[in-house]
Design an enzyme around this catalytic site. Structure first.
Site, PDB file in Angstrom:
ATOM      1  N   GLY A   8      30.940  -8.147  57.008  1.00 44.47           N
ATOM      2  CA  GLY A   8      31.612  -6.987  56.382  1.00 44.47           C
ATOM      3  C   GLY A   8      33.102  -6.998  56.670  1.00 44.47           C
ATOM      4  O   GLY A   8      33.734  -5.944  56.754  1.00 44.47           O
ATOM      5  N   GLY A  11      35.865  -5.024  54.613  1.00 42.03           N
ATOM      6  CA  GLY A  11      35.806  -3.562  54.575  1.00 42.03           C
ATOM      7  C   GLY A  11      36.919  -2.884  55.371  1.00 42.03           C
ATOM      8  O   GLY A  11      37.815  -3.553  55.903  1.00 42.03           O
ATOM      9  N   GLN A  12      36.832  -1.563  55.430  1.00 44.81           N
ATOM     10  CA  GLN A  12      37.905  -0.783  56.068  1.00 44.81           C
ATOM     11  C   GLN A  12      38.116  -1.215  57.527  1.00 44.81           C
ATOM     12  O   GLN A  12      39.233  -1.489  57.942  1.00 44.81           O
ATOM     13  CB  GLN A  12      37.596   0.720  56.017  1.00 44.81           C
ATOM     14  CG  GLN A  12      38.769   1.578  56.496  1.00 44.81           C
ATOM     15  CD  GLN A  12      38.381   3.007  56.877  1.00 44.81           C
ATOM     16  OE1 GLN A  12      37.198   3.358  56.940  1.00 44.81           O
ATOM     17  NE2 GLN A  12      39.373   3.833  57.119  1.00 44.81           N
ATOM     18  N   ASP A  53      25.925 -12.967  53.029  1.00 43.32           N
ATOM     19  CA  ASP A  53      25.162 -11.779  52.653  1.00 43.32           C
ATOM     20  C   ASP A  53      24.149 -11.536  53.769  1.00 43.32           C
ATOM     21  O   ASP A  53      23.262 -12.354  53.998  1.00 43.32           O
ATOM     22  CB  ASP A  53      24.453 -12.025  51.308  1.00 43.32           C
ATOM     23  CG  ASP A  53      23.666 -10.810  50.850  1.00 43.32           C
ATOM     24  OD1 ASP A  53      23.349  -9.938  51.687  1.00 43.32           O
ATOM     25  OD2 ASP A  53      23.362 -10.734  49.641  1.00 43.32           O
ATOM     26  N   TYR A 142      21.782   7.324  54.982  1.00 39.07           N
ATOM     27  CA  TYR A 142      22.749   6.673  55.881  1.00 39.07           C
ATOM     28  C   TYR A 142      22.369   6.967  57.338  1.00 39.07           C
ATOM     29  O   TYR A 142      22.284   6.059  58.166  1.00 39.07           O
ATOM     30  CB  TYR A 142      24.153   7.202  55.578  1.00 39.07           C
ATOM     31  CG  TYR A 142      25.249   6.603  56.425  1.00 39.07           C
ATOM     32  CD1 TYR A 142      25.594   5.265  56.323  1.00 39.07           C
ATOM     33  CD2 TYR A 142      25.968   7.402  57.320  1.00 39.07           C
ATOM     34  CE1 TYR A 142      26.621   4.727  57.092  1.00 39.07           C
ATOM     35  CE2 TYR A 142      27.003   6.871  58.083  1.00 39.07           C
ATOM     36  CZ  TYR A 142      27.324   5.537  57.969  1.00 39.07           C
ATOM     37  OH  TYR A 142      28.347   5.017  58.731  1.00 39.07           O
ATOM     38  N   LYS A 146      21.144   4.564  60.373  1.00 42.69           N
ATOM     39  CA  LYS A 146      21.957   4.440  61.591  1.00 42.69           C
ATOM     40  C   LYS A 146      21.111   4.691  62.846  1.00 42.69           C
ATOM     41  O   LYS A 146      21.246   3.995  63.842  1.00 42.69           O
ATOM     42  CB  LYS A 146      23.164   5.379  61.524  1.00 42.69           C
ATOM     43  CG  LYS A 146      24.234   4.887  60.562  1.00 42.69           C
ATOM     44  CD  LYS A 146      24.927   3.650  61.114  1.00 42.69           C
ATOM     45  CE  LYS A 146      25.537   2.780  60.057  1.00 42.69           C
ATOM     46  NZ  LYS A 146      26.107   1.526  60.557  1.00 42.69           N
ATOM     47  N   ILE A 172      36.896   7.187  60.393  1.00 44.63           N
ATOM     48  CA  ILE A 172      38.002   6.309  60.799  1.00 44.63           C
ATOM     49  C   ILE A 172      39.166   6.439  59.810  1.00 44.63           C
ATOM     50  O   ILE A 172      38.976   6.336  58.600  1.00 44.63           O
ATOM     51  CB  ILE A 172      37.539   4.837  60.863  1.00 44.63           C
ATOM     52  CG1 ILE A 172      36.326   4.689  61.800  1.00 44.63           C
ATOM     53  CG2 ILE A 172      38.692   3.928  61.299  1.00 44.63           C
ATOM     54  CD1 ILE A 172      36.571   5.028  63.249  1.00 44.63           C
TER      55      ILE A 172
END
Ligand SMILES: NC(=O)c1ccc[n+]([C@@H]2O[C@H](COP(=O)([O-])OP(=O)(O)OC[C@H]3O[C@@H](n4cnc5c(N)ncnc54)[C@H](O)[C@@H]3O)[C@@H](O)[C@H]2O)c1
Length: 317
Positions: A8, A11-12, A53, A142, A146, A172
């Site tokens: 990932g 991503g951010q 992936d 989500y 988690k 974040i």
């Protein structure tokens, strides 16, 4: 030294964590794992980049073999608002993807960092000063993924001795890569809009407090925990980490101090408002402070000043 894989990485958090790790451990030692989203030139050209992936265990295994990976920062996931739009895919990526990573880590003796989230809590959790160990009955897919992830990481440590570690990140805030569809994205958007248009319409209701953190602290948390002496860790996964807690009107007031013409109004999104109301107002992060010395550097005012300064440069304003 064995190498590091970041899943990932486009991503951010991944885009900045990868560069942070490359600075710290050497660019060639940190493999950026991407998927569909195009990586920035900086990310792609500053060190190895591979398509991984995480729902394909062979793809994970292949890259871990190829680069002799010793540590995986597993950031590939679907975030809260996106996950509500496609809960089955969210389960597949967030849970089956994590199991794949844990399995490959078990075979190859890798350490694994996996972020959990304030989304792992729900309405029945005490929302003020949320304890490290408490009720976790989230009502979103989500959150369900988690909590499952936290438990899986604990399980792989207890059953197989895999060195799993992780934190529960709050929202974040960063100026490099836009957030990927979470409930706290407003706290980033507000800065872009304040600089570009001097006004912002917020989708979260006045008075809704949430934990937030500036990116430099989020990066520090990940690396400090991974470098911590294992013998001091009583909890290994899902450490509460907090840095600041505010409601929309509080961050708006802070932005206004720097950009006096700024105004904000509200157009509440019921989906994200509902999610936000089930998340903590602020977490108790004393376990992280005691077990591995967690201490954030940025509060709301320091973060806001730095965001405006850096974004003005980025946006050529
Ligand atoms: N950003 C936050 O505010 C925040 C808060 C709490 C926890 N977290 C957690 O931190 C981690 C990273 O979050 P982020 O904000 O960088 O998310 P993001 O959405 O910006 O990035 C996630 C990346 O994962 C990739 N991805 C999706 N499916 C994949 C797959 N099957 N295989 C490989 N990659 C795939 C996406 O393309 C994306 O680039 C996640 O576990 C997230 O739950 C983030």
């Amino acid at each position: 030294m064995k190498r590091i894989l970041v899943t990932g990485s486009v991503g951010q958090i991944g885009s900045e964590l990868t560069m942070f790790l490359r600075d710290r451990y050497g660019a060639d030692n940190v493999v950026a794992g991407g998927r569909k989203t195009k990586p920035s030139e900086e990310l792609k050209n500053s060190g190895p980049f591979e398509i991984v992936d995480c729902t394909d265990i062979e793809a994970v295994r292949k890259v871990v073999d190829k680069y002799d990976i010793g540590t995986i920062y597993h950031l590939a996931a679907l975030l809260s608002a996106v996950a509500e739009g496609n809960p089955q895919l969210a389960w597949n990526v967030n849970v089956n993807g994590l199991i794949n990573v844990l399995e490959v880590a078990r075979e190859h003796n890798c350490s694994v960092f996996t972020p959990s989230s304030i989304g792992a809590f729900g309405h029945s959790t005490p929302l003020d000063n949320t304890p490290q160990d408490t009720i976790q009955r989230p009502g979103t897919m989500y959150g369900i993924t988690k909590v499952s992830g936290e438990l899986l990481c604990d399980y792989y440590y207890q059953k197989y001795g895999v060195d799993t570690r992780g934190v529960r990140y709050p929202g974040i805030i960063s100026y490099v890569t836009p957030p990927g569809g979470g409930t706290t994205d407003y706290a980033v958007e507000i800065f872009y809009e304040a600089i570009k248009k001097k006004k912002y319409t917020c989708y979260i209701k006045e008075g809704t407090k949430l934990d937030m953190m500036y990116m430099p602290d989020a990066l520090k948390a990940a690396v400090d925990l991974m470098e911590a002496d294992a013998k001091n860790l009583k909890h290994r996964n899902a450490f509460n980490v907090s840095a600041m807690s505010f409601a929309p009107e509080e961050i708006a007031a802070e932005v206004k101090k720097i950009i006096p013409e700024f105004t904000m109004d509200y157009d509440v999104d019921p989906l994200r408002q509902g999610i936000a109301e089930s998340w903590p107002n602020y977490m108790d992060d004393s376990a992280a402070r005691e077990e591995w010395g967690w201490k954030p550097e940025y509060n709301l005012s320091e973060m806001s000043k730095d965001m405006v300064e850096k974004l003005r440069i980025k946006l050529g304003n």
